[in-house]
Design a protein around this motif. Structure first.
Motif, PDB file in Angstrom:
ATOM      1  N   ALA A 229      -5.333   9.416   2.082  1.00  0.00           N
ATOM      2  CA  ALA A 229      -5.751   8.080   1.648  1.00  0.00           C
ATOM      3  C   ALA A 229      -4.738   7.162   0.652  1.00  0.00           C
ATOM      4  CB  ALA A 229      -7.155   8.396   1.129  1.00  0.00           C
ATOM      5  N   PHE A 230      -4.677   6.043   0.715  1.00  0.00           N
ATOM      6  CA  PHE A 230      -3.982   5.290  -0.278  1.00  0.00           C
ATOM      7  C   PHE A 230      -4.649   5.553  -1.448  1.00  0.00           C
ATOM      8  CE2 PHE A 230      -0.459   2.443   0.256  1.00  0.00           C
ATOM      9  CZ  PHE A 230      -0.666   1.621  -0.825  1.00  0.00           C
ATOM     10  N   PRO A 231      -3.876   5.403  -2.575  1.00  0.00           N
ATOM     11  CA  PRO A 231      -4.525   5.665  -3.817  1.00  0.00           C
ATOM     12  C   PRO A 231      -5.360   4.297  -4.152  1.00  0.00           C
ATOM     13  CG  PRO A 231      -2.219   6.293  -3.840  1.00  0.00           C
ATOM     14  CD  PRO A 231      -2.336   5.602  -2.343  1.00  0.00           C
ATOM     15  N   PRO A 232      -6.631   4.642  -4.698  1.00  0.00           N
ATOM     16  CA  PRO A 232      -7.557   3.482  -4.990  1.00  0.00           C
ATOM     17  C   PRO A 232      -6.901   2.584  -5.788  1.00  0.00           C
ATOM     18  CG  PRO A 232      -8.792   5.356  -4.900  1.00  0.00           C
ATOM     19  CD  PRO A 232      -7.218   5.881  -4.839  1.00  0.00           C
ATOM     20  N   VAL A 233      -6.297   2.962  -6.968  1.00  0.00           N
ATOM     21  CA  VAL A 233      -5.654   2.016  -7.864  1.00  0.00           C
ATOM     22  C   VAL A 233      -4.837   1.226  -7.093  1.00  0.00           C
ATOM     23  CG1 VAL A 233      -4.346   1.586  -9.957  1.00  0.00           C
ATOM     24  CG2 VAL A 233      -6.347   3.514  -9.980  1.00  0.00           C
ATOM     25  N   ALA A 234      -3.820   1.774  -6.463  1.00  0.00           N
ATOM     26  CA  ALA A 234      -2.589   1.014  -5.973  1.00  0.00           C
ATOM     27  C   ALA A 234      -3.151   0.188  -4.825  1.00  0.00           C
ATOM     28  CB  ALA A 234      -1.613   2.066  -5.202  1.00  0.00           C
ATOM     29  N   LEU A 235      -4.467   0.310  -4.326  1.00  0.00           N
ATOM     30  CA  LEU A 235      -4.940  -0.386  -3.245  1.00  0.00           C
ATOM     31  C   LEU A 235      -5.392  -1.784  -3.876  1.00  0.00           C
ATOM     32  CD1 LEU A 235      -6.061  -0.767  -0.114  1.00  0.00           C
ATOM     33  CD2 LEU A 235      -8.172   0.307  -0.961  1.00  0.00           C
ATOM     34  N   TRP A 236      -5.996  -1.662  -5.052  1.00  0.00           N
ATOM     35  CA  TRP A 236      -6.622  -2.851  -5.532  1.00  0.00           C
ATOM     36  C   TRP A 236      -5.738  -3.673  -6.298  1.00  0.00           C
ATOM     37  CZ3 TRP A 236     -11.165  -4.397  -4.321  1.00  0.00           C
ATOM     38  CH2 TRP A 236     -12.221  -3.453  -4.036  1.00  0.00           C
ATOM     39  N   VAL A 237      -4.592  -3.179  -6.641  1.00  0.00           N
ATOM     40  CA  VAL A 237      -3.413  -3.699  -7.240  1.00  0.00           C
ATOM     41  C   VAL A 237      -2.776  -4.477  -6.142  1.00  0.00           C
ATOM     42  CG1 VAL A 237      -1.218  -3.538  -8.140  1.00  0.00           C
ATOM     43  CG2 VAL A 237      -2.934  -2.396  -9.183  1.00  0.00           C
ATOM     44  N   THR A 238      -2.702  -3.993  -4.873  1.00  0.00           N
ATOM     45  CA  THR A 238      -2.172  -4.797  -3.814  1.00  0.00           C
ATOM     46  C   THR A 238      -2.844  -5.790  -3.266  1.00  0.00           C
ATOM     47  OG1 THR A 238      -1.302  -2.617  -3.175  1.00  0.00           O
ATOM     48  CG2 THR A 238      -1.166  -4.322  -1.327  1.00  0.00           C
ATOM     49  N   ILE A 239      -4.223  -5.616  -3.392  1.00  0.00           N
ATOM     50  CA  ILE A 239      -5.168  -6.747  -2.786  1.00  0.00           C
ATOM     51  C   ILE A 239      -4.972  -7.940  -3.866  1.00  0.00           C
ATOM     52  CG2 ILE A 239      -7.754  -7.253  -2.502  1.00  0.00           C
ATOM     53  CD1 ILE A 239      -8.062  -4.444  -1.515  1.00  0.00           C
ATOM     54  N   GLY A 240      -5.075  -7.517  -5.179  1.00  0.00           N
ATOM     55  CA  GLY A 240      -4.926  -8.513  -6.287  1.00  0.00           C
ATOM     56  C   GLY A 240      -3.652  -9.417  -6.019  1.00  0.00           C
ATOM     57  N   LEU A 241      -2.457  -8.738  -5.807  1.00  0.00           N
ATOM     58  CA  LEU A 241      -1.301  -9.277  -5.657  1.00  0.00           C
ATOM     59  C   LEU A 241      -1.281 -10.466  -4.376  1.00  0.00           C
ATOM     60  CD1 LEU A 241       1.327  -6.456  -6.617  1.00  0.00           C
ATOM     61  CD2 LEU A 241       0.870  -8.693  -8.017  1.00  0.00           C
ATOM     62  N   ALA A 242      -1.910  -9.813  -3.451  1.00  0.00           N
ATOM     63  CA  ALA A 242      -1.822 -10.666  -2.228  1.00  0.00           C
ATOM     64  C   ALA A 242      -2.739 -11.810  -2.478  1.00  0.00           C
ATOM     65  CB  ALA A 242      -2.500  -9.653  -1.057  1.00  0.00           C
TER      66      ALA A 242
END
Length: 305
Positions: A229-242
């Motif tokens: 699974a994609f790491p949760p922290v990295a997932l939220w960072v990616t969503i925020g940047l998007a």
């Protein structure tokens, strides 16, 4: 002076020097043979098999018949000789439905005028089931996590050797914990746990080797990107940047649209002023120096319109 000499003749027996390996639940023959120089009657032959360590009676034959009164209970209805081959020197014992508890040393005694004995070793073997490898945990995995890989095989004997390897063939046995549990039949269930640091697209294999029967089973597990699974922290960072990028693009588009609109309105005003100057010139017949700008203004008016 009278001197007496007593000579004892020993009967030479032949038994296997190497351990006899018997499969669990199968039949096995414990070979014992003898040779006698002089002719003899079968009624003169006595054969006695016993457990070497405890001296418990396994099978007794004499006077042409089986003598099983004092036979150990666990061997009842499981042993027999080959009476029709005793004259050929065959004193072998057939042991049926072998169990783990039968493992040990057996001594063969034979008397035909002379007496002899010899011992052999019986080993019991049972094949293990095909190993099965499981992953714990199975979901929400992240690179760098510690993962426990469990290899289980059951119904075998004796204790097997477990070898873990990675895709490159490196031995990982130093990182394992192995346990052995016996069932009511004495057969083993072997459980081996390997702990690894998770890496995507990694393969781990478990090989179980029965020391008496050779290599028994092999199993492996491959951890692919789909299992991680994609790491949760990295997932939220990616969503925020998007989201930030999207807002920035919308704002940039609005600014560009406003600038274009202002430019078009300015060009339109200049075009209208140029047109008014042309009309004034046509009325007065006087050329106007501002007319040099009329063509660009007309071009801008067409472009914005």
């Amino acid at each position: 002076t009278l001197s007496l000499s007593l000579t004892v003749t020993l009967l030479q027996l032949n038994v296997p020097e190497q351990p006899v390996v018997a499969l669990h639940a199968s039949d096995v023959i414990l070979n014992c043979s003898f040779s006698h120089a002089n002719p003899f009657n079968l009624s003169d032959v006595s054969v006695f098999w016993q457990l070497t360590d405890t001296q418990r009676n396994v099978h007794r034959y004499s006077a042409g018949h089986d003598q099983l009164v004092d036979q150990a209970e666990r061997f009842a209805n499981r042993t027999r000789l080959f009476p029709n081959q005793l004259g050929l020197g065959n004193a072998s014992l057939l042991l049926s439905r072998v169990v783990v508890a039968d493992e040990g040393s057996y001594t063969c005694f034979v008397r035909v005028q002379d007496f002899g004995s010899a011992a052999l070793l019986l080993q019991v073997a049972a094949p293990y089931s095909k190993p099965a490898v499981t992953l714990e945990p199975e979901s929400n995995l992240r690179p760098g996590d510690e993962v426990a890989l469990t290899c289980v095989a059951y119904g075998g004997y004796p204790e097997g050797d477990v070898i873990w390897q990675d895709a490159s063939g490196h031995n990982l046995t130093e990182n394992i914990t192995t346990s052995v549990v016996a069932n009511e039949e004495g057969l083993f269930t072997m459980t081996s746990v390997l702990t690894v640091v998770l890496e995507p697209n990694s393969t781990y294999s478990c090989r179980l080797i029965n020391p008496l029967l050779g290599e028994e089973g092999y199993a492996f597990v491959t951890i692919t990107g789909q299992n991680i699974a994609f790491p949760p922290v990295a997932l939220w960072v990616t969503i925020g940047l998007a989201v930030c990028l999207l807002v920035l693009l919308i704002a940039l588009a609005a600014v560009c649209r406003r600038k274009i609109k202002e430019s078009c309105e300015e060009a339109r005003r200049e075009a209208e002023e140029a047109k008014e100057l042309e009309e004034e010139e046509s009325k007065t017949g006087q050329p106007n120096a501002h007319l040099v700008k009329s063509q660009p203004f007309k071009w801008s008016e067409k472009r914005c319109g």
